[in-house]
Design a protein around this motif. Structure first.
Motif, PDB file in Angstrom:
ATOM      1  N   GLY A   1      -3.974   5.121  -9.848  1.00 41.08           N
ATOM      2  CA  GLY A   1      -4.206   5.117  -8.413  1.00 41.08           C
ATOM      3  C   GLY A   1      -4.077   6.486  -7.770  1.00 41.08           C
ATOM      4  N   ILE A   2      -3.944   6.460  -6.458  1.00 35.23           N
ATOM      5  CA  ILE A   2      -3.919   7.691  -5.690  1.00 35.23           C
ATOM      6  C   ILE A   2      -2.601   8.444  -5.882  1.00 35.23           C
ATOM      7  CG2 ILE A   2      -2.954   6.780  -3.540  1.00 35.23           C
ATOM      8  CD1 ILE A   2      -5.220   8.424  -2.120  1.00 35.23           C
ATOM      9  N   GLY A   3      -1.556   7.729  -6.267  1.00 34.71           N
ATOM     10  CA  GLY A   3      -0.296   8.397  -6.578  1.00 34.71           C
ATOM     11  C   GLY A   3      -0.435   9.341  -7.762  1.00 34.71           C
ATOM     12  N   PHE A   4      -1.212   8.927  -8.748  1.00 28.96           N
ATOM     13  CA  PHE A   4      -1.449   9.790  -9.915  1.00 28.96           C
ATOM     14  C   PHE A   4      -2.255  11.023  -9.518  1.00 28.96           C
ATOM     15  CE2 PHE A   4      -4.251  10.914 -13.531  1.00 28.96           C
ATOM     16  CZ  PHE A   4      -3.267  11.389 -14.391  1.00 28.96           C
ATOM     17  N   SER A   5      -3.224  10.856  -8.593  1.00 24.60           N
ATOM     18  CA  SER A   5      -4.001  12.000  -8.129  1.00 24.60           C
ATOM     19  C   SER A   5      -3.097  13.044  -7.484  1.00 24.60           C
ATOM     20  CB  SER A   5      -5.069  11.542  -7.128  1.00 24.60           C
ATOM     21  OG  SER A   5      -6.000  10.690  -7.746  1.00 24.60           O
ATOM     22  N   PHE A   6      -2.167  12.571  -6.662  1.00 20.58           N
ATOM     23  CA  PHE A   6      -1.238  13.515  -6.023  1.00 20.58           C
ATOM     24  C   PHE A   6      -0.403  14.254  -7.069  1.00 20.58           C
ATOM     25  CE2 PHE A   6       3.025  14.461  -4.481  1.00 20.58           C
ATOM     26  CZ  PHE A   6       2.729  15.294  -3.406  1.00 20.58           C
ATOM     27  N   THR A   7       0.141  13.514  -8.029  1.00 20.48           N
ATOM     28  CA  THR A   7       0.952  14.132  -9.078  1.00 20.48           C
ATOM     29  C   THR A   7       0.149  15.145  -9.879  1.00 20.48           C
ATOM     30  OG1 THR A   7       2.225  12.081  -9.267  1.00 20.48           O
ATOM     31  CG2 THR A   7       2.439  13.651 -11.053  1.00 20.48           C
ATOM     32  N   LEU A   8      -1.077  14.793 -10.210  1.00 21.13           N
ATOM     33  CA  LEU A   8      -1.929  15.676 -11.008  1.00 21.13           C
ATOM     34  C   LEU A   8      -2.194  16.990 -10.285  1.00 21.13           C
ATOM     35  CD1 LEU A   8      -3.699  15.943 -13.584  1.00 21.13           C
ATOM     36  CD2 LEU A   8      -5.572  14.962 -12.238  1.00 21.13           C
ATOM     37  N   TYR A   9      -2.575  16.899  -9.017  1.00 16.84           N
ATOM     38  CA  TYR A   9      -2.875  18.116  -8.260  1.00 16.84           C
ATOM     39  C   TYR A   9      -1.616  18.935  -8.000  1.00 16.84           C
ATOM     40  CZ  TYR A   9      -7.363  15.846  -7.388  1.00 16.84           C
ATOM     41  OH  TYR A   9      -8.583  15.227  -7.531  1.00 16.84           O
TER      42      TYR A   9
ATOM     43  N   ILE B   1       0.842  -1.199   0.000  1.00 15.52           N
ATOM     44  CA  ILE B   1       0.000   0.000   0.000  1.00 15.52           C
ATOM     45  C   ILE B   1       0.875   1.246   0.000  1.00 15.52           C
ATOM     46  CG2 ILE B   1      -1.639   1.336   1.397  1.00 15.52           C
ATOM     47  CD1 ILE B   1      -2.879  -1.366   2.212  1.00 15.52           C
ATOM     48  N   ARG B   2       1.993   1.185   0.715  1.00 14.99           N
ATOM     49  CA  ARG B   2       2.934   2.307   0.680  1.00 14.99           C
ATOM     50  C   ARG B   2       3.605   2.405  -0.694  1.00 14.99           C
ATOM     51  NH1 ARG B   2       3.901  -0.150   5.776  1.00 14.99           N
ATOM     52  NH2 ARG B   2       3.331   1.203   7.534  1.00 14.99           N
ATOM     53  N   HIS B   3       4.037   1.254  -1.216  1.00 18.36           N
ATOM     54  CA  HIS B   3       4.703   1.241  -2.518  1.00 18.36           C
ATOM     55  C   HIS B   3       3.758   1.657  -3.641  1.00 18.36           C
ATOM     56  CE1 HIS B   3       8.055  -1.787  -1.207  1.00 18.36           C
ATOM     57  NE2 HIS B   3       8.306  -0.540  -0.844  1.00 18.36           N
ATOM     58  N   ALA B   4       2.474   1.326  -3.494  1.00 22.22           N
ATOM     59  CA  ALA B   4       1.516   1.600  -4.564  1.00 22.22           C
ATOM     60  C   ALA B   4       1.400   3.087  -4.850  1.00 22.22           C
ATOM     61  CB  ALA B   4       0.148   1.030  -4.195  1.00 22.22           C
ATOM     62  N   THR B   5       1.631   3.919  -3.833  1.00 23.51           N
ATOM     63  CA  THR B   5       1.589   5.363  -4.056  1.00 23.51           C
ATOM     64  C   THR B   5       2.705   5.795  -4.990  1.00 23.51           C
ATOM     65  OG1 THR B   5       0.675   5.657  -1.831  1.00 23.51           O
ATOM     66  CG2 THR B   5       1.592   7.603  -2.911  1.00 23.51           C
ATOM     67  N   ILE B   6       3.924   5.290  -4.739  1.00 22.47           N
ATOM     68  CA  ILE B   6       5.060   5.620  -5.601  1.00 22.47           C
ATOM     69  C   ILE B   6       4.873   5.019  -6.991  1.00 22.47           C
ATOM     70  CG2 ILE B   6       7.566   5.494  -5.831  1.00 22.47           C
ATOM     71  CD1 ILE B   6       6.593   7.145  -3.454  1.00 22.47           C
ATOM     72  N   VAL B   7       4.394   3.780  -7.022  1.00 30.08           N
ATOM     73  CA  VAL B   7       4.140   3.126  -8.314  1.00 30.08           C
ATOM     74  C   VAL B   7       3.108   3.901  -9.112  1.00 30.08           C
ATOM     75  CG1 VAL B   7       3.199   1.048  -9.390  1.00 30.08           C
ATOM     76  CG2 VAL B   7       4.828   0.840  -7.507  1.00 30.08           C
ATOM     77  N   GLY B   8       2.080   4.417  -8.432  1.00 31.74           N
ATOM     78  CA  GLY B   8       1.047   5.181  -9.109  1.00 31.74           C
ATOM     79  C   GLY B   8       1.584   6.461  -9.729  1.00 31.74           C
ATOM     80  N   ILE B   9       2.556   7.089  -9.073  1.00 30.44           N
ATOM     81  CA  ILE B   9       3.185   8.283  -9.638  1.00 30.44           C
ATOM     82  C   ILE B   9       3.910   7.937 -10.935  1.00 30.44           C
ATOM     83  CG2 ILE B   9       4.993  10.014  -9.249  1.00 30.44           C
ATOM     84  CD1 ILE B   9       4.237   9.951  -6.279  1.00 30.44           C
ATOM     85  N   LEU B  10       4.564   6.772 -10.952  1.00 27.42           N
ATOM     86  CA  LEU B  10       5.332   6.370 -12.135  1.00 27.42           C
ATOM     87  C   LEU B  10       4.432   5.859 -13.261  1.00 27.42           C
ATOM     88  CD1 LEU B  10       8.262   4.497 -10.330  1.00 27.42           C
ATOM     89  CD2 LEU B  10       8.370   6.732 -11.426  1.00 27.42           C
TER      90      LEU B  10
END
Length: 261
Positions: A218-226, A205-214
């Motif tokens: 997921g929620i990592g992409f939401s953070f990058t977008l905002y 779940i922690r890694h998925a945030t970083i993976v989502g940015i790359l």
């Protein structure tokens, strides 16, 4: 003799410390990193975060979208972990010394586990991006491969720690390989296996945030977008949701551990 041993250990520790200091100084010099400026800029960074990086009423309108991405992240993390656990258990049984498989099969199993375990999830994401592009499948396989390597090794060590007497007793009665696994190995190691699976779910779940940015999912992409759109209030809300979710998952995981261990 005892004095010489401790004196040698002390000199080795001093030599290692001196080498570490030299390497640090060399790294600071080569990268031109200003240590003083780095530490003195911390108060300014905190002031900026307090002034800009907080959720407001407008950012709360993004909460349903953030929630959907969070659910996607959680489902991918859990699915990749559970499937990796199944494959990891199979490879752990082939590579375990306690099961006495040995030979080329055990060597191949251990080698695959070592290879997959030593490639970071972020590296897997970048490798898989070339084949699958930015989508959920890329994130899933990145988490799966990282989990597979770690769980295979962890399961293997857990199986090797069980007593071989029960395994030998079953084999002496003519029990087959599957019977030994179902009647001896699984009952002996299932608490440890579940513990490792829960740990891997937390980690993924922690890694998925970083993976989502790359991978742009997921929620990592939401953070990058905002964040890239300078919508710091919504980005702060994403961070708060992630931290809250991680703390909740950890609490649930600890509760389940107390029940099964």
């Amino acid at each position: 003799m005892r004095f010489d041993y401790f004196a040698r250990k002390r000199w080795n520790a001093l030599a290692f410390g001196a080498a570490l200091i030299l390497v640090t100084l060399a790294a600071v010099t080569i990268t031109e990193y200003n240590v003083v400026k780095g530490f003195t800029s911390i108060p300014e960074a905190i002031r900026w975060a307090v002034s800009n990086f907080y959720p407001n009423e407008k950012s709360l309108e993004k909460l349903p979208s953030i929630y959907d991405k969070l659910v996607e992240t959680l489902l991918v993390s859990i699915a990749s972990t559970t499937v990796a656990a199944v494959f990891g258990f199979v490879f752990a049984m082939m590579g375990s010394q306690a099961m006495g498989v040995g030979g080329a099969l055990a060597f191949v199993s251990r080698s695959i586990a070592t290879l997959f375990r030593n490639i970071d999830v972020a590296a897997w994401s970048m490798i898989l991006l070339l084949s699958f592009g930015q989508n959920v499948l890329t994130g899933y396989f990145a988490l799966f491969f990282g989990s597979f390597g770690f769980l295979t090794r962890a399961f293997m060590e857990s199986i090797d720690e069980i007593s071989s007497s029960s395994v030998e007793a079953l084999r002496a009665t003519g029990a087959g390989y599957l019977s030994v696994i179902c009647q001896s190995v699984i009952p002996s190691v299932i608490p440890q296996l579940l513990n490792w699976i829960l740990f891997m779910v937390e980690t993924n779940i922690r890694h998925a945030t970083i993976v989502g940015i790359l991978t742009g999912t997921g929620i990592g992409f939401s953070f990058t977008l905002y964040y890239k759109n300078l919508n710091y209030n919504a980005a702060a809300l994403v961070v708060i949701v992630i931290v809250g979710t991680i703390l909740l998952i950890e609490w649930i995981s600890n509760y389940v551990r107390r029940l099964i261990l």
